[in-house]
Design a protein around this motif. Sequence first.
Motif, short mmCIF file in Angstrom:
data_model
loop_
_atom_site.label_atom_id
_atom_site.label_comp_id
_atom_site.label_asym_id
_atom_site.label_seq_id
_atom_site.Cartn_x
_atom_site.Cartn_y
_atom_site.Cartn_z
N GLU A 13 1.03 -1.18 -0.24
CA GLU A 13 -0.31 -0.55 -0.27
C GLU A 13 0.79 1.08 0.25
O GLU A 13 2.05 1.74 1.04
CB GLU A 13 -0.89 0.05 1.24
CG GLU A 13 -1.59 1.02 1.06
CD GLU A 13 -2.50 1.29 2.26
OE1 GLU A 13 -3.86 1.82 1.94
OE2 GLU A 13 -2.69 0.76 3.22
N ASP B 291 0.87 6.70 3.37
CA ASP B 291 0.46 8.24 3.51
C ASP B 291 0.98 9.73 3.04
O ASP B 291 1.73 9.39 4.71
CB ASP B 291 -1.36 8.24 4.10
CG ASP B 291 -2.09 9.35 4.01
OD1 ASP B 291 -1.01 10.15 3.57
OD2 ASP B 291 -2.82 9.67 4.91
N LYS C 169 -5.26 -5.32 8.39
CA LYS C 169 -5.78 -4.55 6.81
C LYS C 169 -6.16 -6.32 6.02
O LYS C 169 -4.99 -7.67 6.18
CB LYS C 169 -4.43 -4.46 6.02
CG LYS C 169 -4.08 -3.01 6.34
CD LYS C 169 -2.54 -2.75 5.92
CE LYS C 169 -2.78 -1.16 5.93
NZ LYS C 169 -1.39 -0.57 6.07
N TRP D 231 -6.56 -8.12 2.21
CA TRP D 231 -6.24 -8.12 0.84
C TRP D 231 -6.79 -9.29 -0.27
O TRP D 231 -6.75 -10.50 0.34
CB TRP D 231 -4.45 -8.41 0.76
CG TRP D 231 -3.72 -7.25 1.53
CD1 TRP D 231 -3.97 -7.28 2.75
CD2 TRP D 231 -2.99 -6.22 1.62
NE1 TRP D 231 -2.43 -6.60 3.18
CE2 TRP D 231 -2.20 -6.06 2.27
CE3 TRP D 231 -2.45 -5.55 -0.52
CZ2 TRP D 231 -1.31 -4.84 1.71
CZ3 TRP D 231 -2.22 -4.45 -0.68
CH2 TRP D 231 -1.81 -4.08 0.99
N SER E 195 -2.43 -4.07 -5.56
CA SER E 195 -2.38 -2.00 -5.38
C SER E 195 -2.33 -1.59 -4.04
O SER E 195 -1.94 -0.85 -2.99
CB SER E 195 -3.35 -1.53 -6.12
OG SER E 195 -4.67 -1.69 -6.35
N ARG E 196 -3.62 -2.26 -3.60
CA ARG E 196 -4.32 -1.65 -2.12
C ARG E 196 -4.85 -2.81 -1.22
O ARG E 196 -5.49 -3.37 -2.01
CB ARG E 196 -4.70 -0.29 -1.35
CG ARG E 196 -5.83 -0.09 -2.93
CD ARG E 196 -6.62 1.30 -2.70
NE ARG E 196 -8.23 1.16 -3.83
CZ ARG E 196 -8.37 0.36 -3.81
NH1 ARG E 196 -9.14 0.17 -2.63
NH2 ARG E 196 -9.72 1.07 -4.40
N THR F 98 -9.04 -2.17 5.84
CA THR F 98 -8.22 -1.53 6.58
C THR F 98 -9.07 -1.34 8.14
O THR F 98 -9.90 -0.49 8.14
CB THR F 98 -7.33 -0.79 6.18
OG1 THR F 98 -6.68 -0.64 4.88
CG2 THR F 98 -6.53 0.20 7.30
#
Length: 448
Positions: A272, A275, A310, A312, A318-319, A323
């Motif tokens: 991920e 941020d 998280k 997946w 990609s992410r 979450t």
Amino acid sequence: MAGPGGGSSDVQWCFSQVKGAMDDDVAEADIISTVEFNHSGELLATGDKGGRVVIFQQEPESKNQPQCRGEYNVYSTFQSHEPEFDYLKSLEIEEKINKIRWLPQKNAAQFLLSTNDKTIKLWKISERDKRPEGYNLKEEDGRYRDPNTVTALRVPVFRPMDLMVEASPRRVFANAHTYHINSISVNSDCETYLSADDLRINLWHLEITDRSFNIVDIKPANMEELTEVITAAEFHPNQCNTFVYSSSKGTIRLCDMRASALCDRHTKLFEEPEDPNNRSFFSEIISSISDVKFSHSGRYMMTRDYLSVKIWDLNMESRPVETYQVHEYLRSKLCSLYENDCIFDKFECCWNGNDSVVMTGSYNNFFRMFDRGYRQDVTLEASRENSKPRSVLKPRKISTGGKRKKDEISVDSLDFNKKILHTAWHPLDNIIAVATTNNLYIFQDKLN
């Protein structure tokens, strides 16, 4: 969600049992280091820092109280590992059990793998309730007779005896890891398993102890160039060629053993993007993944880092698709958590039986459940105060600042020495096992 292993939205969790001494003085050897249900949920194994494995067995349900599920009682206790000394490196090898993994049951006996930092052992747990009597050349106490005194032949017979549970080591897999083993995972082919340390992953056959195949090696030629280590690894639940491993940089690599003998080139990389608003001195430490677990269906995998869980989808790198913040209120406390080394704690996570709820631990003996379907979460506590039989666990709330409401707990009053690192969920029922320092708490849903 009333099915087995159902959700937390309609489940009231209540206290069932607690195992272990309730003293405030805890011996280091008694600290629980791993918890694992077997595939049917009938047996529950714990390992501790003293190298012991304790297995609990679920009692059959009583016909008088069908609504009351059987309790777990001690079935077998044995010393799995002893402290050793590596004379070449002048290093003491701890007896602490890092991981336990059950093998699928094939006959009356049960088999499990247990590992410390260096050596993996395969144990057979079997029952004996009959013993042979009437030998011709042996006395009942085991002494051998003089053959010349035998005047008649007897046919030995089996006689009933008190049930005895024996744990015997069947295989010892040693000398294959330079660094500390952090994971073992049994393959769905039931013939092989992997073991992972900080820099390498090895593939073993359960019948062969003197050699293993190195399938991942991330050790650089010059150790000064080392930028990441392997933190966890697991086989896919039904594709025997697929496994994943996570790293201290927050990435997860999925490898396919059909591609090449050495899986240094991953098939998929799950990562991920960071941020930029949350970038800090601690970013790299808290992004390190401490546990990775495939869902029972094999469609998803769950990872746990310091602050979050998280989920997946294996089809999207990609992410994460989900979450969940475990204890976001600790982000402002990272400095003190770094100073007392808590920031390096390795929390594990687990799925419920139908993959609808995930569970992981936190501090102050709190543990968290996240209901994926209802997008609800709850904080519960494993504590002596709540250990009255069938008492319902009250959700706990943490006050993050401002005026604290009644029943809320201030972040500043959390006890960081009380932590739940190891949890396990019964594969078929709403029964969970939660390890506090030296106690094993068992909770179950309240049956009406």
